[in-house]
Design a protein around this motif. Structure first.
Motif, PDB file in Angstrom:
ATOM      1  N   MET A   3     -50.428   3.333  55.422  1.00  0.00           N
ATOM      2  CA  MET A   3     -50.622   2.368  56.511  1.00  0.00           C
ATOM      3  C   MET A   3     -49.524   2.490  57.563  1.00  0.00           C
ATOM      4  O   MET A   3     -49.776   2.338  58.753  1.00  0.00           O
ATOM      5  CB  MET A   3     -50.708   0.949  55.964  1.00  0.00           C
ATOM      6  CG  MET A   3     -52.032   0.645  55.330  1.00  0.00           C
ATOM      7  SD  MET A   3     -52.216  -1.089  55.009  1.00  0.00           S
ATOM      8  CE  MET A   3     -53.885  -1.133  54.410  1.00  0.00           C
ATOM      9  N   HIS A   4     -48.311   2.782  57.113  1.00  0.00           N
ATOM     10  CA  HIS A   4     -47.208   2.976  58.064  1.00  0.00           C
ATOM     11  C   HIS A   4     -47.490   4.196  58.949  1.00  0.00           C
ATOM     12  O   HIS A   4     -47.317   4.143  60.171  1.00  0.00           O
ATOM     13  CB  HIS A   4     -45.892   3.145  57.306  1.00  0.00           C
ATOM     14  CG  HIS A   4     -44.727   3.422  58.187  1.00  0.00           C
ATOM     15  ND1 HIS A   4     -44.184   2.471  59.019  1.00  0.00           N
ATOM     16  CD2 HIS A   4     -44.009   4.560  58.386  1.00  0.00           C
ATOM     17  CE1 HIS A   4     -43.180   3.013  59.697  1.00  0.00           C
ATOM     18  NE2 HIS A   4     -43.048   4.280  59.331  1.00  0.00           N
ATOM     19  N   VAL A   5     -47.921   5.277  58.338  1.00  0.00           N
ATOM     20  CA  VAL A   5     -48.248   6.492  59.096  1.00  0.00           C
ATOM     21  C   VAL A   5     -49.405   6.213  60.054  1.00  0.00           C
ATOM     22  O   VAL A   5     -49.376   6.602  61.230  1.00  0.00           O
ATOM     23  CB  VAL A   5     -48.585   7.662  58.144  1.00  0.00           C
ATOM     24  CG1 VAL A   5     -49.150   8.849  58.902  1.00  0.00           C
ATOM     25  CG2 VAL A   5     -47.346   8.070  57.348  1.00  0.00           C
ATOM     26  N   LEU A   6     -50.421   5.521  59.572  1.00  0.00           N
ATOM     27  CA  LEU A   6     -51.590   5.210  60.396  1.00  0.00           C
ATOM     28  C   LEU A   6     -51.218   4.306  61.571  1.00  0.00           C
ATOM     29  O   LEU A   6     -51.639   4.546  62.704  1.00  0.00           O
ATOM     30  CB  LEU A   6     -52.679   4.543  59.553  1.00  0.00           C
ATOM     31  CG  LEU A   6     -53.959   4.175  60.276  1.00  0.00           C
ATOM     32  CD1 LEU A   6     -54.652   5.420  60.807  1.00  0.00           C
ATOM     33  CD2 LEU A   6     -54.877   3.408  59.352  1.00  0.00           C
ATOM     34  N   SER A   7     -50.404   3.277  61.322  1.00  0.00           N
ATOM     35  CA  SER A   7     -50.035   2.386  62.425  1.00  0.00           C
ATOM     36  C   SER A   7     -49.178   3.118  63.463  1.00  0.00           C
ATOM     37  O   SER A   7     -49.313   2.878  64.669  1.00  0.00           O
ATOM     38  CB  SER A   7     -49.304   1.146  61.905  1.00  0.00           C
ATOM     39  OG  SER A   7     -48.090   1.506  61.304  1.00  0.00           O
ATOM     40  N   GLY A   8     -48.342   4.033  63.021  1.00  0.00           N
ATOM     41  CA  GLY A   8     -47.576   4.846  63.968  1.00  0.00           C
ATOM     42  C   GLY A   8     -48.471   5.723  64.812  1.00  0.00           C
ATOM     43  O   GLY A   8     -48.262   5.863  66.025  1.00  0.00           O
ATOM     44  N   ARG A   9     -49.481   6.273  64.185  1.00  0.00           N
ATOM     45  CA  ARG A   9     -50.429   7.132  64.917  1.00  0.00           C
ATOM     46  C   ARG A   9     -51.233   6.319  65.926  1.00  0.00           C
ATOM     47  O   ARG A   9     -51.453   6.764  67.056  1.00  0.00           O
ATOM     48  CB  ARG A   9     -51.361   7.791  63.888  1.00  0.00           C
ATOM     49  CG  ARG A   9     -52.242   8.822  64.463  1.00  0.00           C
ATOM     50  CD  ARG A   9     -51.477  10.134  64.608  1.00  0.00           C
ATOM     51  NE  ARG A   9     -52.445  11.149  64.959  1.00  0.00           N
ATOM     52  CZ  ARG A   9     -52.510  11.709  66.155  1.00  0.00           C
ATOM     53  NH1 ARG A   9     -51.629  11.387  67.082  1.00  0.00           N
ATOM     54  NH2 ARG A   9     -53.416  12.603  66.415  1.00  0.00           N
ATOM     55  N   ILE A  10     -51.660   5.121  65.553  1.00  0.00           N
ATOM     56  CA  ILE A  10     -52.397   4.252  66.482  1.00  0.00           C
ATOM     57  C   ILE A  10     -51.490   3.855  67.642  1.00  0.00           C
ATOM     58  O   ILE A  10     -51.916   3.833  68.798  1.00  0.00           O
ATOM     59  CB  ILE A  10     -52.944   3.002  65.751  1.00  0.00           C
ATOM     60  CG1 ILE A  10     -54.076   3.413  64.808  1.00  0.00           C
ATOM     61  CG2 ILE A  10     -53.447   1.957  66.729  1.00  0.00           C
ATOM     62  CD1 ILE A  10     -54.553   2.300  63.890  1.00  0.00           C
ATOM     63  N   GLU A  11     -50.253   3.548  67.328  1.00  0.00           N
ATOM     64  CA  GLU A  11     -49.290   3.169  68.381  1.00  0.00           C
ATOM     65  C   GLU A  11     -49.101   4.316  69.364  1.00  0.00           C
ATOM     66  O   GLU A  11     -49.001   4.102  70.572  1.00  0.00           O
ATOM     67  CB  GLU A  11     -47.960   2.777  67.726  1.00  0.00           C
ATOM     68  CG  GLU A  11     -46.981   2.126  68.641  1.00  0.00           C
ATOM     69  CD  GLU A  11     -47.436   0.758  69.119  1.00  0.00           C
ATOM     70  OE1 GLU A  11     -47.195   0.455  70.310  1.00  0.00           O
ATOM     71  OE2 GLU A  11     -48.029   0.006  68.336  1.00  0.00           O
ATOM     72  N   GLU A  12     -49.040   5.555  68.851  1.00  0.00           N
ATOM     73  CA  GLU A  12     -48.906   6.716  69.730  1.00  0.00           C
ATOM     74  C   GLU A  12     -50.108   6.865  70.655  1.00  0.00           C
ATOM     75  O   GLU A  12     -49.959   7.108  71.853  1.00  0.00           O
ATOM     76  CB  GLU A  12     -48.818   7.999  68.891  1.00  0.00           C
ATOM     77  CG  GLU A  12     -47.463   8.381  68.418  1.00  0.00           C
ATOM     78  CD  GLU A  12     -47.555   9.641  67.558  1.00  0.00           C
ATOM     79  OE1 GLU A  12     -48.397  10.533  67.850  1.00  0.00           O
ATOM     80  OE2 GLU A  12     -46.782   9.731  66.597  1.00  0.00           O
ATOM     81  N   GLU A  13     -51.280   6.750  70.068  1.00  0.00           N
ATOM     82  CA  GLU A  13     -52.504   6.991  70.831  1.00  0.00           C
ATOM     83  C   GLU A  13     -52.797   5.870  71.829  1.00  0.00           C
ATOM     84  O   GLU A  13     -53.343   6.130  72.894  1.00  0.00           O
ATOM     85  CB  GLU A  13     -53.699   7.159  69.879  1.00  0.00           C
ATOM     86  CG  GLU A  13     -53.642   8.408  69.038  1.00  0.00           C
ATOM     87  CD  GLU A  13     -53.698   9.690  69.855  1.00  0.00           C
ATOM     88  OE1 GLU A  13     -54.424   9.745  70.858  1.00  0.00           O
ATOM     89  OE2 GLU A  13     -52.983  10.640  69.482  1.00  0.00           O
ATOM     90  N   LEU A  14     -52.488   4.652  71.488  1.00  0.00           N
ATOM     91  CA  LEU A  14     -52.798   3.519  72.362  1.00  0.00           C
ATOM     92  C   LEU A  14     -51.497   2.857  72.837  1.00  0.00           C
ATOM     93  O   LEU A  14     -51.229   1.705  72.561  1.00  0.00           O
ATOM     94  CB  LEU A  14     -53.686   2.501  71.632  1.00  0.00           C
ATOM     95  CG  LEU A  14     -55.068   3.007  71.229  1.00  0.00           C
ATOM     96  CD1 LEU A  14     -55.782   1.981  70.381  1.00  0.00           C
ATOM     97  CD2 LEU A  14     -55.899   3.350  72.453  1.00  0.00           C
TER      98      LEU A  14
END
Length: 154
Positions: A81-92
């Protein structure tokens, strides 16, 4: 009385044999019934023992499954979830929009009202998209990890 004695003499052997056969039959019936009762008791005891063992196995499997799920919830899921939230933060990324709006607030001549409105609309759209995407992907990730851990355990 005489006729009774005559009857006894004539049929003594038959009466004794009949009594012996009936007595033996009664004893054999009682032995069979006791043996049958003992077998029924053993079958009930065996069924009870089987049921107890089945419940014990079921409880052990349930405890094992809960342990595996707890491990997934405390180790794998938070990392993913930490990796996923970082990826979402990058994209949006929203900070560039908020920075421009803050600059427009401090210096009113930089942005026109139509530019501010466009920035606000874009900020609202991206914020909603980020929230919906986060909820959806977190639920899917949680489900995926739980299924993977459960399947790999079997």
């Amino acid at each position: 009385m005489l006729s009774l004695r005559d009857f006894w003499r004539r049929h003594k052997r038959k009466v004794l044999v009949s009594a012996g056969v009936l007595g033996t039959g009664y004893v054999l019936y009682k032995l069979y019934n006791a043996h049958r009762q003992r077998l029924d008791d053993l079958e009930r005891e065996l069924a009870s023992e089987r049921k107890r063992v089945d419940e014990l196995v079921k409880d052990q499997v349930q405890a094992h499954f809960e342990n595996i799920q707890r491990i997934a919830d405390t180790t794998t899921l938070p990392h993913a979830m930490h990796v996923l939230s970082g990826r979402i933060e990058e994209e949006l990324e929203l900070s560039h929009l908020t920075d421009r709006l803050m600059q427009g607030k401090g210096q009113p001549n930089i942005l026109t009202s139509s530019e501010k409105l466009e920035l606000w609309d874009r900020l609202k759209f991206l914020s909603f998209t980020k929230m919906a995407l986060s909820l959806w992907t977190m639920a899917l990730l949680s489900l995926y990890i739980r299924v993977q851990v459960d399947v790999s355990d079997r």
